[in-house]
Design a protein around this motif. Sequence first.
Motif, PDB file in Angstrom:
ATOM      1  N   ALA A  40      -4.051   4.466   8.591  1.00  0.00           N
ATOM      2  CA  ALA A  40      -2.825   5.273   8.553  1.00  0.00           C
ATOM      3  C   ALA A  40      -2.603   5.901   7.177  1.00  0.00           C
ATOM      4  CB  ALA A  40      -1.632   4.399   8.917  1.00  0.00           C
ATOM      5  N   ARG A  43       5.483  -1.452   5.594  1.00  0.00           N
ATOM      6  CA  ARG A  43       4.311  -1.089   6.409  1.00  0.00           C
ATOM      7  C   ARG A  43       3.778  -2.404   7.003  1.00  0.00           C
ATOM      8  NH1 ARG A  43       0.890   3.527   3.383  1.00  0.00           N
ATOM      9  NH2 ARG A  43      -0.253   3.277   5.346  1.00  0.00           N
ATOM     10  N   ARG A  97      -6.286  -4.847  14.618  1.00  0.00           N
ATOM     11  CA  ARG A  97      -5.886  -6.008  13.808  1.00  0.00           C
ATOM     12  C   ARG A  97      -7.050  -6.969  13.737  1.00  0.00           C
ATOM     13  NH1 ARG A  97      -2.479  -3.082  12.686  1.00  0.00           N
ATOM     14  NH2 ARG A  97      -0.226  -3.329  12.654  1.00  0.00           N
ATOM     15  N   LYS A 130      -7.309  -1.501   4.396  1.00  0.00           N
ATOM     16  CA  LYS A 130      -6.973  -0.859   5.672  1.00  0.00           C
ATOM     17  C   LYS A 130      -6.516   0.582   5.407  1.00  0.00           C
ATOM     18  CE  LYS A 130      -3.796  -1.721   9.473  1.00  0.00           C
ATOM     19  NZ  LYS A 130      -2.429  -2.251   9.515  1.00  0.00           N
ATOM     20  N   LYS A 151       0.890  -1.177   0.000  1.00  0.00           N
ATOM     21  CA  LYS A 151       0.000   0.000   0.000  1.00  0.00           C
ATOM     22  C   LYS A 151       0.927   1.226   0.000  1.00  0.00           C
ATOM     23  CE  LYS A 151      -2.096   0.606   3.816  1.00  0.00           C
ATOM     24  NZ  LYS A 151      -2.842   0.101   4.959  1.00  0.00           N
ATOM     25  N   ARG A 176       9.600  -0.892  10.483  1.00  0.00           N
ATOM     26  CA  ARG A 176       8.174  -0.929  10.178  1.00  0.00           C
ATOM     27  C   ARG A 176       7.701   0.517  10.325  1.00  0.00           C
ATOM     28  NH1 ARG A 176       3.092  -0.129   9.367  1.00  0.00           N
ATOM     29  NH2 ARG A 176       1.632  -1.662  10.143  1.00  0.00           N
ATOM     30  N   ALA A 177       7.358   1.170   9.226  1.00  0.00           N
ATOM     31  CA  ALA A 177       6.875   2.549   9.283  1.00  0.00           C
ATOM     32  C   ALA A 177       5.448   2.516   9.818  1.00  0.00           C
ATOM     33  CB  ALA A 177       6.939   3.187   7.903  1.00  0.00           C
ATOM     34  N   GLY A 178       5.342   2.528  11.140  1.00  0.00           N
ATOM     35  CA  GLY A 178       4.032   2.400  11.775  1.00  0.00           C
ATOM     36  C   GLY A 178       4.216   1.804  13.151  1.00  0.00           C
ATOM     37  N   ALA A 179       3.102   1.370  13.737  1.00  0.00           N
ATOM     38  CA  ALA A 179       3.144   0.928  15.131  1.00  0.00           C
ATOM     39  C   ALA A 179       3.266  -0.589  15.278  1.00  0.00           C
ATOM     40  CB  ALA A 179       1.885   1.422  15.837  1.00  0.00           C
TER      41      ALA A 179
HETATM   42  C1  3PG Z   1       0.129   0.435  12.234  1.00  0.00           C
HETATM   43  O1  3PG Z   1       0.326  -0.602  12.880  1.00  0.00           O
HETATM   44  O2  3PG Z   1       0.981   1.357  12.189  1.00  0.00           O
HETATM   45  C2  3PG Z   1      -1.180   0.658  11.542  1.00  0.00           C
HETATM   46  O3  3PG Z   1      -1.977  -0.484  11.663  1.00  0.00           O
HETATM   47  C3  3PG Z   1      -1.047   1.078  10.100  1.00  0.00           C
HETATM   48  O4  3PG Z   1      -0.696   0.047   9.223  1.00  0.00           O
HETATM   49  P1  3PG Z   1      -0.372   0.325   7.677  1.00  0.00           P
HETATM   50  O5  3PG Z   1       0.917   1.056   7.587  1.00  0.00           O
HETATM   51  O6  3PG Z   1      -0.290  -1.032   7.047  1.00  0.00           O
HETATM   52  O7  3PG Z   1      -1.472   1.137   7.075  1.00  0.00           O
END
Ligand code: 3PG
Length: 305
Positions: free
Chosen positions: A273, A54, A223, A270, A9, A74-77
């Motif tokens: 983000a 991601r 999730r 999804k 994505k 991982r650009a995200g959480a």
């Molecule tokens: C995350 O864990 O940062 C979010 O769920 C976003 O996920 P994504 O980068 O796949 O949109």
Amino acid sequence: MKILVATEKPFAPVAVKGIKEVIEGAGHELVLVEKGTKADMIAAVKDCAGLIVRSDKVDKEVMDAAPELKVVVRAGAGYDNIDLAEATAHGICVMNTPGQNSNAVAELVFGMLVTLVRNRYNGTSGTELKGKTLGIHAFGQVGRNVARIAEGFGMSVSALDPWVKDEDMIAAGVKPVHSVEELYSNNQYVSLHIPATSETRGSVNQALIELLPKNGVLINTARKEVIDEAGLKAALESRADLRYVADVKPDIADELVAAMPERVLFTPKKMGAQTAEANINAGLAAARQVVEHLANGFNRFQVNK
Ligand code: 3PG
């Protein structure tokens, strides 16, 4: 050195531009694979020292194909898409970028809730969020943003999080609760923000969902794995007043939409983000963390220690 950004994505173009500037500014080369398959990632990663993803899966197969790989960000959480044990075995540092996309996810919670309670703008009278109860299941960065926005809507907010002190929740204007049963029984709306771990997978089950009061709404922007899907279906079938909203479509989404189209709402992909701001925040943070790691071993957000 080569740094691969592999995102099924894609980030917003403005974020990609910024990521490229950070990577090239440090003397590295950006390799970009957008909307690619796992095979594309494997082909591209073979001579890369850094990898930014991601929700894209980074497993043994990917790591075996990347002998020069030193760092994955991982650009995200959530980092449940990355095999941490394999990364450690391969000597790869894995980091996330906590907090960088949390406002975007929290705003979508309310975007989806308003769409649901206004009956998807079909001309009929809906309901308002003001004065209603909201339970936040996990008070991390997203949960805190949800609480902040809920206050503006005039909702009465509670939260459950064993890792957060009661006084911190109270300072944020939130009532602390200490059990899932209490959270689900006392709030018409429950917003899920727990990560997918071995403990949480399938933990939101029929018994818990059926604790929701009359006209309960469960919203999941976290999730899909945390939901016991058979239990969700059974709860929605036995309680015609319950509704389910998710930015993380369950495997049984089509079945639920066909059976109860007004009571479920899903994004096609999804989207939590997926804003320019979140992409810039998380993408640039990821690029900086990779560059810093390669320069001086930066590992502040390492998750496989
Ligand atoms: C995350 O864990 O940062 C979010 O769920 C976003 O996920 P994504 O980068 O796949 O949109």
